[in-house]
Design an enzyme around this catalytic site. Structure first.
Site, PDB file in Angstrom:
ATOM      1  N   ASN A  33       0.807  -1.212   0.000  1.00  0.00           N
ATOM      2  CA  ASN A  33       0.000   0.000   0.000  1.00  0.00           C
ATOM      3  C   ASN A  33       0.845   1.268   0.000  1.00  0.00           C
ATOM      4  OD1 ASN A  33       0.756  -0.668   2.628  1.00  0.00           O
ATOM      5  ND2 ASN A  33      -1.068   0.208   3.546  1.00  0.00           N
ATOM      6  N   HIS A  89       9.095   1.651   7.119  1.00  0.00           N
ATOM      7  CA  HIS A  89       9.087   2.061   5.717  1.00  0.00           C
ATOM      8  C   HIS A  89      10.225   3.063   5.513  1.00  0.00           C
ATOM      9  CE1 HIS A  89       5.114   0.296   5.034  1.00  0.00           C
ATOM     10  NE2 HIS A  89       4.868   0.685   6.265  1.00  0.00           N
TER      11      HIS A  89
END
Length: 135
Positions: A33, A89
């Site tokens: 995502n 991330h």
């Protein structure tokens, strides 16, 4: 993938995928995502050439082409780390103007430790924004 299922904290990080978002979507749909979101955010604006920014909700053929090209620019690396406590991330963006590095970590969801707690908050915010625009 047997190595992934038997991964122990002392083994250290293991890169399980490196490539483009389109292939990552096919192989790891639950884990891309952020990469797809980055491609969407950096697709540019229809009629404005390639660049950062864009019109949320554009769905014309030019917008689809911009998104297709941005998916080719973005690269994804998925790393499994049995010792990790948070989802991490690392984002690196480079271009003629310079280089940006961004790292963020999120705690797992208390209801579903396989996903980030921020995922539910993000989905909720998006739904509220869409409903506010319609109402």
């Amino acid at each position: 993938m047997d190595r992934l299922h038997g991964l122990r904290p002392e083994d250290g990080p293991l890169t399980v995928f490196a490539g483009g978002p389109a292939e990552a979507i096919e192989r790891f749909p639950a884990n891309v995502n952020v990469a797809v979101g980055l491609a969407w955010a950096t697709r540019g604006r229809p009629g404005a050439g390639v660049g950062v920014g864009g019109v949320v909700g554009g769905d014309g053929p030019e917008d689809a082409e911009l998104l297709r090209r941005s998916l080719e620019r973005v690269q994804v690396e998925l790393v499994a780390d049995a010792a990790a406590v948070r989802s991490r991330h690392e984002i690196l963006a480079t271009g003629p103007a310079g280089r940006i590095e961004l790292t963020f970590e999120s705690a797992p969801s208390p209801e579903n430790p396989k996903t980030s707690g921020m995922t539910a908050l993000s989905v909720t915010r998006t739904i509220r924004e869409v409903l506010a625009r319609r109402g």
